[in-house]
Design a protein around this motif. Structure first.
Motif, mmCIF file in Angstrom:
data_model
loop_
_atom_site.group_PDB
_atom_site.id
_atom_site.type_symbol
_atom_site.label_atom_id
_atom_site.label_comp_id
_atom_site.label_asym_id
_atom_site.label_seq_id
_atom_site.Cartn_x
_atom_site.Cartn_y
_atom_site.Cartn_z
ATOM 1 N N HIS A 237 0.842 -1.201 0.000
ATOM 2 C CA HIS A 237 0.000 0.000 0.000
ATOM 3 C C HIS A 237 0.876 1.249 0.000
ATOM 4 O O HIS A 237 0.613 2.203 -0.728
ATOM 5 C CB HIS A 237 -0.913 0.002 1.221
ATOM 6 N N ASN A 238 1.918 1.226 0.814
ATOM 7 C CA ASN A 238 2.894 2.322 0.855
ATOM 8 C C ASN A 238 4.290 1.760 0.607
ATOM 9 O O ASN A 238 4.584 0.629 0.988
ATOM 10 C CB ASN A 238 2.875 3.029 2.216
ATOM 11 N N ILE A 239 5.126 2.564 -0.024
ATOM 12 C CA ILE A 239 6.515 2.177 -0.265
ATOM 13 C C ILE A 239 7.434 3.254 0.295
ATOM 14 O O ILE A 239 7.237 4.445 0.030
ATOM 15 C CB ILE A 239 6.808 2.001 -1.768
ATOM 16 N N THR A 240 8.436 2.826 1.064
ATOM 17 C CA THR A 240 9.482 3.727 1.540
ATOM 18 C C THR A 240 10.823 3.207 1.040
ATOM 19 O O THR A 240 11.148 2.031 1.244
ATOM 20 C CB THR A 240 9.509 3.804 3.081
ATOM 21 N N VAL A 241 11.576 4.056 0.382
ATOM 22 C CA VAL A 241 12.891 3.688 -0.146
ATOM 23 C C VAL A 241 13.968 4.394 0.664
ATOM 24 O O VAL A 241 13.851 5.589 0.969
ATOM 25 C CB VAL A 241 13.010 4.068 -1.636
ATOM 26 N N VAL A 242 15.015 3.646 1.009
ATOM 27 C CA VAL A 242 16.153 4.204 1.745
ATOM 28 C C VAL A 242 17.396 4.101 0.871
ATOM 29 O O VAL A 242 17.753 3.012 0.406
ATOM 30 C CB VAL A 242 16.379 3.457 3.077
ATOM 31 N N SER A 243 18.049 5.227 0.640
ATOM 32 C CA SER A 243 19.286 5.258 -0.140
ATOM 33 C C SER A 243 19.984 6.587 0.143
ATOM 34 O O SER A 243 19.712 7.231 1.160
ATOM 35 C CB SER A 243 18.986 5.086 -1.635
ATOM 36 N N TYR A 244 20.845 7.025 -0.761
ATOM 37 C CA TYR A 244 21.532 8.308 -0.591
ATOM 38 C C TYR A 244 20.584 9.469 -0.892
ATOM 39 O O TYR A 244 19.703 9.354 -1.767
ATOM 40 C CB TYR A 244 22.745 8.376 -1.515
ATOM 41 N N ASP A 245 20.796 10.581 -0.220
ATOM 42 C CA ASP A 245 19.909 11.732 -0.425
ATOM 43 C C ASP A 245 19.984 12.275 -1.850
ATOM 44 O O ASP A 245 18.986 12.757 -2.392
ATOM 45 C CB ASP A 245 20.210 12.836 0.601
ATOM 46 N N PHE A 246 21.153 12.170 -2.500
ATOM 47 C CA PHE A 246 21.271 12.716 -3.851
ATOM 48 C C PHE A 246 20.571 11.847 -4.906
ATOM 49 O O PHE A 246 20.471 12.241 -6.065
ATOM 50 C CB PHE A 246 22.746 12.931 -4.232
ATOM 51 N N LYS A 247 20.067 10.686 -4.503
ATOM 52 C CA LYS A 247 19.344 9.820 -5.437
ATOM 53 C C LYS A 247 17.826 9.963 -5.323
ATOM 54 O O LYS A 247 17.081 9.210 -5.958
ATOM 55 C CB LYS A 247 19.726 8.352 -5.212
ATOM 56 N N GLU A 248 17.372 10.917 -4.545
ATOM 57 C CA GLU A 248 15.928 11.052 -4.324
ATOM 58 C C GLU A 248 15.167 11.311 -5.619
ATOM 59 O O GLU A 248 14.116 10.716 -5.867
ATOM 60 C CB GLU A 248 15.648 12.176 -3.323
ATOM 61 N N GLU A 249 15.675 12.200 -6.452
ATOM 62 C CA GLU A 249 14.993 12.506 -7.712
ATOM 63 C C GLU A 249 14.877 11.254 -8.581
ATOM 64 O O GLU A 249 13.850 11.019 -9.223
ATOM 65 C CB GLU A 249 15.759 13.603 -8.456
#
Length: 346
Positions: A237-249
């Motif tokens: 239902h919801n997705i949360t992705v964790v990675s580097y801040d510069f990869k948000e876009e």
């Protein structure tokens, strides 16, 4: 004296007046109007419509032709969409047909995905924050790089701990030949285990698993969605992705848009890169974003070659066997968004 019964069978009975209403003033009989035969009325309507259509066709043949063509195409599109929608809903239960499948995590509704960036190669788990314990590419050999991997792992665990309905997936395949047949996902899970799940073992460990086939960031997301379906029997239902801040876009816009997932149900948590690698990381990220803008599904050109290079052991990818409803999304390759129906867009 003879008594004769009254009635239709009586010899005295007769019709004094013909059937109908007798008008006393005019001395005439009003005939009863018979109702139309309803069984023939629709046929007459169809004939009337056909005659009118034929009449207008003689007056404006091209106009009538294009209107008829547009109407026919519209009907075909509606029927096609309905058929595709019905087939997708039928496929939603495809894995369960004929089997009594008990999904191990059927009660979990949300996905937390931690994207892997390296393989842990040390034989000991006592130096997880040291760069020489990880297999690093040349652009990753920077002081503090290992600490960024730990930050991702810890962040994913903490987010999952706050959401009792979340499933945590570490995603990443066997991407480095010199690191051996060890996956990024399993490396992250092992490090989390060595760290005691950062104090959240009781609440998080039992719902933390791996997705061990992704070769790039788009596959991190897509494959994890499919893996979630395998484990829960449904889609997140919801997705949360964790990675580097510069990869948000890249994740929150390009990849999310490519799979058509609603923006309101997609969250991104980014942690900073190491200070010494930030400038180079931003330049590299700008290039990768351009590549994914031109090739959103990473199925051609440099993105395709990069994926092939990150599969040194020729692993067979099991997807979309575990998520048949989105098989078309796995097969699709194009610059435009995927045109088919998707379960989370219903």
């Amino acid at each position: 004296m003879n008594n004769y019964p009254f009635g239709s069978n009586s010899p005295k009975s007769f019709n004094a007046y013909p059937r109908g209403d007798f008008d006393l003033e005019s001395g005439t009989i009003k005939r009863i109007r018979r109702p139309r035969n309803s069984s023939f009325y629709p046929i007459r309507m169809i004939k009337s419509f056909a005659n009118r259509l034929h009449y207008y066709y003689k007056l404006h043949p091209l106009l009538v032709f294009f209107i008829s063509l547009s109407f026919g195409v519209t009907i075909l599109i509606v029927l096609s969409l309905y058929e595709h929608h019905y087939r997708m809903l039928s496929n939603y239960r495809k894995l369960d047909d004929g089997f009594n499948i008990n999904y191990p995590f059927a009660k979990l509704k949300n996905l937390v995905m931690v994207a892997g960036h390296s393989v842990y190669t040390s034989s000991s788990c006592g130096k997880v924050d040291k760069e020489d314990s990880w297999f690093l590419e040349s652009y990753q050999k920077n002081p503090g790089q290992a600490a960024t991997f730990l930050a991702h792992i810890k962040e994913g665990i903490e987010i999952t701990a706050r959401d009792g309905e979340a499933l945590l997936l570490f995603s990443g395949g066997e991407t480095r030949k010199d690191a051996g047949p060890r996956s990024e996902a399993q490396s992250y899970w092992t490090v989390a285990e060595s760290k005691g799940w950062f104090g959240k073992e009781e609440s998080v460990k039992w719902r933390s698993l791996t997705e061990e086939h992704a070769r790039d960031s788009f596959e991190n997301l897509l494959f994890s969605v499919c893996r979630f379906r395998e484990l829960t029997g449904t889609y997140p239902h919801n997705i949360t992705v964790v990675s580097y801040d510069f990869k948000e876009e890249r994740f929150a816009h390009l990849h999310r848009s490519a799979i058509g997932f609603p923006e309101s149900r997609f969250l991104y948590t980014g942690t900073p890169a190491s200070t010494s690698s930030k400038e180079a990381a931003l330049k590299g990220e700008a290039l990768v974003r351009i590549q994914f803008q031109q090739d959103p599904y990473g199925c051609s050109g440099p993105l395709k070659r990069k994926k092939v290079g990150r599969d040194p052991f020729h692993r067979s990818i099991p997807y979309p066997n575990g998520c048949p409803e989105i098989e078309g999304l796995f097969r699709y390759c194009g610059a435009a968004p995927y045109p088919g129906s998707l379960p989370w867009a219903l």
